[in-house]
Design a protein around this motif. Structure first.
Motif, PDB file in Angstrom:
ATOM      1  N   SER A  68       0.849  -1.189   0.000  1.00  0.00           N
ATOM      2  CA  SER A  68       0.000   0.000   0.000  1.00  0.00           C
ATOM      3  C   SER A  68       0.885   1.240   0.000  1.00  0.00           C
ATOM      4  CB  SER A  68      -0.899   0.002   1.230  1.00  0.00           C
ATOM      5  OG  SER A  68      -1.758  -1.120   1.217  1.00  0.00           O
ATOM      6  N   PRO A  69       0.484   2.295  -0.718  1.00  0.00           N
ATOM      7  CA  PRO A  69       1.308   3.507  -0.744  1.00  0.00           C
ATOM      8  C   PRO A  69       1.258   4.248   0.590  1.00  0.00           C
ATOM      9  CG  PRO A  69      -0.766   3.900  -1.855  1.00  0.00           C
ATOM     10  CD  PRO A  69      -0.754   2.438  -1.519  1.00  0.00           C
ATOM     11  N   SER A  70       2.300   4.990   0.855  1.00  0.00           N
ATOM     12  CA  SER A  70       2.309   5.892   2.001  1.00  0.00           C
ATOM     13  C   SER A  70       2.483   7.311   1.491  1.00  0.00           C
ATOM     14  CB  SER A  70       3.450   5.530   2.959  1.00  0.00           C
ATOM     15  OG  SER A  70       4.700   5.641   2.309  1.00  0.00           O
ATOM     16  N   TYR A  71       1.786   8.254   2.069  1.00  0.00           N
ATOM     17  CA  TYR A  71       1.787   9.625   1.607  1.00  0.00           C
ATOM     18  C   TYR A  71       2.510  10.509   2.618  1.00  0.00           C
ATOM     19  CZ  TYR A  71      -1.937   7.594  -1.210  1.00  0.00           C
ATOM     20  OH  TYR A  71      -2.651   6.783  -2.042  1.00  0.00           O
ATOM     21  N   TYR A  72       3.320  11.464   2.141  1.00  0.00           N
ATOM     22  CA  TYR A  72       4.081  12.302   3.053  1.00  0.00           C
ATOM     23  C   TYR A  72       4.469  13.598   2.348  1.00  0.00           C
ATOM     24  CZ  TYR A  72       7.768   9.985   0.360  1.00  0.00           C
ATOM     25  OH  TYR A  72       8.539   9.482  -0.662  1.00  0.00           O
ATOM     26  N   PHE A  73       4.832  14.607   3.179  1.00  0.00           N
ATOM     27  CA  PHE A  73       5.294  15.895   2.677  1.00  0.00           C
ATOM     28  C   PHE A  73       6.812  15.935   2.716  1.00  0.00           C
ATOM     29  CE2 PHE A  73       1.075  16.808   4.441  1.00  0.00           C
ATOM     30  CZ  PHE A  73       0.473  17.374   3.315  1.00  0.00           C
ATOM     31  N   GLN A  74       7.381  16.746   1.768  1.00  0.00           N
ATOM     32  CA  GLN A  74       8.824  16.963   1.763  1.00  0.00           C
ATOM     33  C   GLN A  74       9.113  18.296   1.101  1.00  0.00           C
ATOM     34  OE1 GLN A  74      11.010  14.303  -0.855  1.00  0.00           O
ATOM     35  NE2 GLN A  74       9.135  13.847  -2.002  1.00  0.00           N
ATOM     36  N   PRO A  75      10.293  18.854   1.330  1.00  0.00           N
ATOM     37  CA  PRO A  75      10.620  20.140   0.689  1.00  0.00           C
ATOM     38  C   PRO A  75      10.605  20.003  -0.832  1.00  0.00           C
ATOM     39  CG  PRO A  75      12.145  19.656   2.451  1.00  0.00           C
ATOM     40  CD  PRO A  75      11.349  18.411   2.251  1.00  0.00           C
ATOM     41  N   PHE A  76      10.029  21.001  -1.525  1.00  0.00           N
ATOM     42  CA  PHE A  76       9.936  20.949  -2.985  1.00  0.00           C
ATOM     43  C   PHE A  76      11.072  21.744  -3.626  1.00  0.00           C
ATOM     44  CE2 PHE A  76       8.722  23.102  -6.915  1.00  0.00           C
ATOM     45  CZ  PHE A  76       8.455  22.009  -7.727  1.00  0.00           C
ATOM     46  N   SER A  77      11.585  21.217  -4.718  1.00  0.00           N
ATOM     47  CA  SER A  77      12.534  21.961  -5.543  1.00  0.00           C
ATOM     48  C   SER A  77      12.369  21.516  -6.991  1.00  0.00           C
ATOM     49  CB  SER A  77      13.974  21.722  -5.082  1.00  0.00           C
ATOM     50  OG  SER A  77      14.323  20.356  -5.244  1.00  0.00           O
ATOM     51  N   TYR A  78      12.742  22.395  -7.929  1.00  0.00           N
ATOM     52  CA  TYR A  78      12.646  22.060  -9.351  1.00  0.00           C
ATOM     53  C   TYR A  78      13.831  21.166  -9.712  1.00  0.00           C
ATOM     54  CZ  TYR A  78       9.080  25.660  -9.852  1.00  0.00           C
ATOM     55  OH  TYR A  78       7.927  26.406  -9.734  1.00  0.00           O
ATOM     56  N   THR A  79      13.553  19.893  -9.931  1.00  0.00           N
ATOM     57  CA  THR A  79      14.632  18.945 -10.219  1.00  0.00           C
ATOM     58  C   THR A  79      14.556  18.383 -11.630  1.00  0.00           C
ATOM     59  OG1 THR A  79      13.303  17.131  -9.336  1.00  0.00           O
ATOM     60  CG2 THR A  79      14.804  18.265  -7.808  1.00  0.00           C
ATOM     61  N   LEU A  80      13.473  18.706 -12.370  1.00  0.00           N
ATOM     62  CA  LEU A  80      13.304  18.136 -13.708  1.00  0.00           C
ATOM     63  C   LEU A  80      14.089  18.972 -14.712  1.00  0.00           C
ATOM     64  CD1 LEU A  80      11.825  15.809 -15.111  1.00  0.00           C
ATOM     65  CD2 LEU A  80       9.972  17.386 -15.617  1.00  0.00           C
ATOM     66  N   ASN A  81      15.393  18.963 -14.585  1.00  0.00           N
ATOM     67  CA  ASN A  81      16.255  19.718 -15.488  1.00  0.00           C
ATOM     68  C   ASN A  81      16.555  18.897 -16.737  1.00  0.00           C
ATOM     69  OD1 ASN A  81      16.532  21.928 -13.716  1.00  0.00           O
ATOM     70  ND2 ASN A  81      18.058  20.795 -12.539  1.00  0.00           N
ATOM     71  N   GLU A  82      16.556  19.545 -17.881  1.00  0.00           N
ATOM     72  CA  GLU A  82      16.838  18.844 -19.130  1.00  0.00           C
ATOM     73  C   GLU A  82      18.344  18.629 -19.294  1.00  0.00           C
ATOM     74  OE1 GLU A  82      15.083  20.540 -22.560  1.00  0.00           O
ATOM     75  OE2 GLU A  82      13.130  20.862 -21.629  1.00  0.00           O
ATOM     76  N   THR A  83      18.709  17.466 -19.797  1.00  0.00           N
ATOM     77  CA  THR A  83      20.095  17.181 -20.148  1.00  0.00           C
ATOM     78  C   THR A  83      20.294  17.540 -21.613  1.00  0.00           C
ATOM     79  OG1 THR A  83      20.213  15.379 -18.554  1.00  0.00           O
ATOM     80  CG2 THR A  83      21.865  15.411 -20.298  1.00  0.00           C
ATOM     81  N   VAL A  84      21.193  18.451 -21.899  1.00  0.00           N
ATOM     82  CA  VAL A  84      21.401  18.901 -23.276  1.00  0.00           C
ATOM     83  C   VAL A  84      22.334  17.931 -23.985  1.00  0.00           C
ATOM     84  CG1 VAL A  84      22.226  20.751 -24.752  1.00  0.00           C
ATOM     85  CG2 VAL A  84      21.026  21.295 -22.632  1.00  0.00           C
ATOM     86  N   ARG A  85      21.867  17.405 -25.112  1.00  0.00           N
ATOM     87  CA  ARG A  85      22.672  16.522 -25.939  1.00  0.00           C
ATOM     88  C   ARG A  85      22.719  17.087 -27.345  1.00  0.00           C
ATOM     89  NH1 ARG A  85      19.939  11.395 -26.550  1.00  0.00           N
ATOM     90  NH2 ARG A  85      21.876  10.666 -27.455  1.00  0.00           N
ATOM     91  N   TYR A  86      23.821  16.836 -28.038  1.00  0.00           N
ATOM     92  CA  TYR A  86      24.010  17.350 -29.389  1.00  0.00           C
ATOM     93  C   TYR A  86      24.204  16.193 -30.371  1.00  0.00           C
ATOM     94  CZ  TYR A  86      24.876  21.839 -27.095  1.00  0.00           C
ATOM     95  OH  TYR A  86      24.749  22.980 -26.340  1.00  0.00           O
ATOM     96  N   ALA A  87      23.793  16.430 -31.610  1.00  0.00           N
ATOM     97  CA  ALA A  87      24.051  15.448 -32.664  1.00  0.00           C
ATOM     98  C   ALA A  87      25.562  15.257 -32.823  1.00  0.00           C
ATOM     99  CB  ALA A  87      23.433  15.907 -33.978  1.00  0.00           C
ATOM    100  N   THR A  88      25.957  14.024 -33.126  1.00  0.00           N
ATOM    101  CA  THR A  88      27.373  13.713 -33.346  1.00  0.00           C
ATOM    102  C   THR A  88      27.666  13.828 -34.834  1.00  0.00           C
ATOM    103  OG1 THR A  88      27.338  12.193 -31.469  1.00  0.00           O
ATOM    104  CG2 THR A  88      29.195  12.026 -33.004  1.00  0.00           C
ATOM    105  N   SER A  89      28.337  14.885 -35.226  1.00  0.00           N
ATOM    106  CA  SER A  89      28.601  15.143 -36.643  1.00  0.00           C
ATOM    107  C   SER A  89      29.638  14.173 -37.187  1.00  0.00           C
ATOM    108  CB  SER A  89      29.071  16.587 -36.829  1.00  0.00           C
ATOM    109  OG  SER A  89      28.108  17.492 -36.341  1.00  0.00           O
ATOM    110  N   MET A  90      29.645  14.035 -38.511  1.00  0.00           N
ATOM    111  CA  MET A  90      30.600  13.141 -39.153  1.00  0.00           C
ATOM    112  C   MET A  90      31.999  13.743 -39.122  1.00  0.00           C
ATOM    113  SD  MET A  90      28.972  10.472 -39.921  1.00  0.00           S
ATOM    114  CE  MET A  90      30.293   9.685 -40.842  1.00  0.00           C
ATOM    115  N   PRO A  91      33.015  12.954 -38.770  1.00  0.00           N
ATOM    116  CA  PRO A  91      34.387  13.464 -38.809  1.00  0.00           C
ATOM    117  C   PRO A  91      34.903  13.533 -40.241  1.00  0.00           C
ATOM    118  CG  PRO A  91      34.382  11.155 -38.188  1.00  0.00           C
ATOM    119  CD  PRO A  91      32.937  11.573 -38.277  1.00  0.00           C
ATOM    120  N   SER A  92      35.875  14.372 -40.474  1.00  0.00           N
ATOM    121  CA  SER A  92      36.500  14.449 -41.795  1.00  0.00           C
ATOM    122  C   SER A  92      37.215  13.144 -42.093  1.00  0.00           C
ATOM    123  CB  SER A  92      37.486  15.619 -41.853  1.00  0.00           C
ATOM    124  OG  SER A  92      36.812  16.843 -41.647  1.00  0.00           O
TER     125      SER A  92
END
Length: 620
Positions: free
Chosen positions: A41-65
């Motif tokens: 059964s679930p248990s419900y509780y309070f806790q301090p809130f903070s914005y944690t859903l930060n995006e991880t920035v990733r870039y396309a891997t370009s072709m090497p010469s």
């Protein structure tokens, strides 16, 4: 009581043996995945809130010469010995309102006057000579800000496989649909300038890739694309088309530079010789007819000079460019423009002769093949023998017509010989000459179609040969709903539905029927209503991502679980393009601004490239 899993396995094995689909009837909701956490059964509780859903920035891997360039055939200077003579010249442009009167070389059968007169006879409608560009555009680097991967979809493939060593993945386009510059720099008329005879968009400008190709290639390399598949128009290389006529030096220089630009960007070129743009001289321009199922019957392939002319054209291309191109395709989807017996017979013979030139005379070390269209026919009722027979007939008439002689050295299908007017069997010498003249079985498997017999039966339909009978020559019904009334998949803007499980079954059919590596040479999805959306909504094209990732996942399952040799896959298309009179059916993984010719990466482009790179084996 039998375990459901055992029943499913037995049914699947029986269906595999019979080459049929399986429908397992069950009741109630689907079973949940096995969960590892305890059922508490679930248990419900309070806790301090903070914005944690930060995006991880990733870039396309370009072709090497690149550091080296592999050679696949002799260089042009060495290959030239295979021609007794090969003269070159240039012609220039034909502009709106021009006539041949200004040309002073009317006595020259291949001069400027003769070249210009071909365009006068083509009688273009609302002709526009150029768009924004009239010379080759120098490329600029793609800003890093454009290469940030988009947010991931919540659900995605769960496979654990990697693509095998040497798997070919890339993107594709065709000259007729992106190049423009139709009557410029020596190009002569093709079928496609006459095909759209109404007010719909023409091929005169399209994406201006003829002058913009360096930037397009730069954008592909920046995304990490490894193979770029493009086409070369016959009427640019040989404006007068036939053997013995001059080669257009401007065209040779253009495609020579295009190939080198691809290689310099770290990618590999794949070249198709003919993609719907037959020279207009082969076509009775007042007699272009279209069947709703089988395409354009009078597109020139049946012309008696076609075979020798195409073989000569193929030799010109291979002589100039085969040293640097690892993969060649002779014909793209020839059935759409050649579904009459003489047309297909010409294609089969022409392809075989080009292959033999590449292998036996040039001693080419790359791969050369042919690619076909066929929306995989599946029986509407897989337990009904007449439906299974109808699906088999549909598939063999589209694929066996070419595949039997080229891949297996077997006769044309009996269904072809019994149905098409003028059909005749190949003799023993022809079969021996054609057998084994392709290194892969190219297929453009966009979707599936549900097949059942004509209401009056196949035999009665064949006997009632009439121009008004739209079921001919297959004499089967094609539908987009299964036997229970559901569409076979999520619908697109056009004929394509998302059908990944049918796609996997199709790969097994092709491999086990024609016994050659399967090359998925085109596949793609035009999102419904995409052209009417604002740009940000066009770019976030999740349905297209679902299409690509599900199909790629099924390729992996096909390879590892079904033992199918899938050589590679090419996404269609690398950019929204001209769909034969239409810009609204957007197959591209980049958006094009038709006013400025700017390109914008779509989410699906990032998703499919990232999917492949995260599951990639070694390169060969």
């Amino acid at each position: 009581m039998w375990d459901t899993g055992i029943l499913v396995s037995i049914a699947a094995l029986l269906a595999a043996a019979e080459g049929q689909e399986v429908f397992i009837t069950t009741k109630g909701p689907a079973a949940r995945p096995q969960c590892t956490h305890a059922a508490t059964s679930p248990s419900y509780y309070f806790q301090p809130f903070s914005y944690t859903l930060n995006e991880t920035v990733r870039y396309a891997t370009s072709m090497p010469s690149p550091t080296t360039t592999k050679k696949y055939a002799p260089a042009y200077t060495d290959a030239l010995k295979h021609f007794t003579s090969l003269s070159t010249t240039t012609w220039g442009n034909w502009l709106p309102g021009e006539t041949v009167i200004s040309a002073t070389d009317s006595s020259d059968p291949y001069g400027q006057a003769a070249w210009s007169s071909m365009w006068l006879e083509a009688d273009l409608q609302n002709y526009t000579a150029t768009g924004i560009y009239s010379t080759t555009v120098s490329p600029t680097p793609v800003p890093t800000s454009e290469l940030v991967l988009p947010p991931s979809d919540y659900f995605g493939p769960t496979d654990c496989y990697s693509f095998p060593d040497g798997f070919v993945f890339g993107v594709a386009g065709s000259a007729a649909q992106i190049e423009g510059a139709v009557a410029l720099e020596g190009r002569s008329p093709s079928l496609l300038e006459k095909l759209i005879a109404d007010d719909r968009p023409k091929d005169y400008v399209t994406n201006e890739n003829y002058y913009f190709y360096k930037q397009d290639i730069q954008r592909l390399a920046a995304m990490g694309v490894e193979y770029y598949s493009f086409t070369i128009p016959w009427t640019r290389i040989l404006p007068f088309v036939l053997p013995g006529t001059p080669v257009n030096q401007q065209a040779i220089d253009h495609y020579d530079d295009l190939i080198n630009t691809v290689l310099d960007a770290g990618m590999q070129p794949i070249v198709t010789m003919l993609h719907f743009d037959s020279p207009l001289m082969f076509v009775a321009s007042d007699n272009i007819t279209r069947h709703p199922d089988i395409g354009y019957n009078n597109a020139g392939y049946q012309n008696e000079t076609f075979t020798d002319a195409f073989v000569n054209y193929g030799k010109v291309l291979l002589t100039h460019f085969a040293d640097r191109v690892p993969i060649w395709v002779t014909f793209n989807e020839p059935l759409l423009y050649a579904f009459n017996f003489q047309g297909v017979d010409n294609v089969v013979h022409a392809h075989a002769q080009v292959y033999k030139f590449y292998r036996d005379e040039l001693n080419g070390k790359g791969r050369l093949g042919i690619k076909f269209n066929d929306n995989f026919g599946v029986p509407k009722d897989p337990h009904n023998d007449s439906h299974v027979h109808a699906a088999n007939r549909f598939n063999e008439m589209q694929l066996g017509f070419f595949g039997n002689p080229i891949f297996l050295g077997k006769q044309y299908p009996q269904s072809i010989l019994d149905t098409l007017p003028g059909a005749r069997p190949l003799n023993h010498s022809e079969l021996e000459d054609i057998k084994g003249t392709s290194d892969f079985f190219g297929i453009d498997p966009y979707t599936a179609t549900v097949v059942s017999p004509a209401d009056e039966g196949i035999d009665a339909c064949v006997a009632n040969w009439s121009a008004s009978n739209i079921l001919l020559p297959y004499c089967v019904k094609q539908e987009t709903a299964n036997g229970y009334g559901w569409n076979i998949g999520y619908r697109s803007e056009s004929y394509v539905y998302i059908t990944p499980t049918y796609f996997r079954e199709y790969l097994s059919y092709l491999w086990n029927t024609f016994r050659h590596p399967v090359f998925v040479s085109e596949f793609g999805f035009p999102v419904y209503g995409e052209a009417d959306k604002d740009l940000p909504d066009q770019l976030f094209d999740s349905p297209r991502s679902v299409y690509y990732l599900s199909f790629m996942s099924e390729i992996l399952k096909s390879i590892y679980e079904d033992g199918v040799h899938v050589m590679g896959a090419l996404a269609w298309s690398f950019v929204d393009n001209w769909e034969f009179g239409d810009y609204s059916a957007q197959f591209g993984i980049q958006v094009v601004n038709r006013t400025t010719q700017e390109r914008f990466y779509k989410k699906s482009f990032f998703d499919v490239v990232d999917y492949v790179k995260s599951r990639q084996g070694k390169k060969v």
